[in-house]
Scaffold this active site. Structure first.
Site, mmCIF file in Angstrom:
data_model
loop_
_atom_site.group_PDB
_atom_site.id
_atom_site.type_symbol
_atom_site.label_atom_id
_atom_site.label_comp_id
_atom_site.label_asym_id
_atom_site.label_seq_id
_atom_site.Cartn_x
_atom_site.Cartn_y
_atom_site.Cartn_z
ATOM 1 N N ASP A 179 0.821 -1.213 0.000
ATOM 2 C CA ASP A 179 0.000 0.000 0.000
ATOM 3 C C ASP A 179 0.856 1.266 0.000
ATOM 4 O OD1 ASP A 179 0.958 -0.305 2.607
ATOM 5 O OD2 ASP A 179 -0.981 -0.920 3.397
ATOM 6 N N ASN A 224 -6.977 -3.113 14.690
ATOM 7 C CA ASN A 224 -8.382 -3.388 14.351
ATOM 8 C C ASN A 224 -8.524 -4.587 13.396
ATOM 9 O OD1 ASN A 224 -7.507 -2.418 11.897
ATOM 10 N ND2 ASN A 224 -8.927 -0.705 11.775
#
Ligand code: PGA
Length: 239
Positions: free
Chosen positions: A66, A134
């Site tokens: 990314d 998360n």
């Protein structure tokens, strides 16, 4: 999914040995790489092995997961800068064989081109992943689709908070990234996940033994045939 629990240093050495084996067997291997604090001990070990002549990246190609939208490759917080600084500038890889998504040209077409480039290179042999507190992998945040390819992703508030330590203020943390999708990651032949520290304990437990649920994107890895997780005791505490 295989879980190996050891010290950070041992995890880095064991993970580096996987790269050594792969690159010795297949010198032109295609490596999926990751940024963040987690892979740094592994990258230090890979540099050490490369300098010692124990492994070579001379024929390898790399594709990173990314990049932040809006950051140029020479911005100190860009993932291109990180990869050059922490790994590529210190090993025998050819820069032209290293690929990080382009944070300045983030059209859907450019995103699709990234997946096509990976496929044209023969697909990823070994994908390295960290895991967000998360449960995200790459910037595939909770609740996203399982069938995503490389795409523009909105960063969750919790991810921006987790990453603000690298920026002068939360306002400077980009709100979007261009990220490999879940499907891009799942197509890798083998996957290594690294997780260190207590902030990752819940996410690691959900990844390893929770239901396969978009609430924890990493849980999809339970369905991949070749995943090894290297975690220290704190990150594995709830497994
Ligand atoms: P970290 O990030 O290695 O900086 O903890 C991991 C991730 O968010 O994937």
């Amino acid at each position: 999914m295989k879980l190996i629990c050891d010290t950070v240093e041992s995890c880095a050495r064991l993970a580096a040995a996987r790269y050594q084996r792969l690159l010795n067997e297949k010198p032109d291997a295609v490596l999926g790489l990751a940024t963040g604090s987690t892979p740094e001990p592994l990258y230090r070990e890979l540099i050490r092995l490369n300098k010692a002549g124990a492994l070579s990246f001379a024929r390898a190609a790399t594709y990173n997961l990314d990049e932040y939208v809006g950051l140029r490759g020479d911005h100190p917080q860009s993932y291109r800068y990180f990869m050059d600084d922490r790994l590529f500038d210190h090993v025998d890889i050819k820069k032209e064989n290293t690929h990080v998504p382009d944070g300045l040209h983030t059209t859907a077409e450019n995103a699709a081109d990234y997946d096509q480039a990976i496929a044209a290179a023969g697909g990823i042999d070994l994908q390295l992943l960290g895991i967000g507190p998360n449960g995200h992998i790459g910037f595939n945040e909770p609740g996203g689709p399982w069938n995503s390819r490389t795409h523009i992703a909105d960063l969750s508030d919790s991810t921006r908070q987790a990453n603000k330590r690298f920026f002068s203020s939360i306002d400077d943390v980009p709100t979007q990234a261009i990220s490999m999708g879940i499907m891009t990651i799942m197509h890798a032949r083998s996957i290594l996940v690294l997780a260190f520290g207590p902030a990752k304990a819940q996410a690691v437990a959900a990844m390893v033994k929770g239901p396969v649920d978009p609430a924890c994107p990493a849980s999809i890895l339970q369905l991949h045939p070749d995943v090894t997780v290297f975690a220290d005791e704190e990150a594995a505490a709830l497994v």
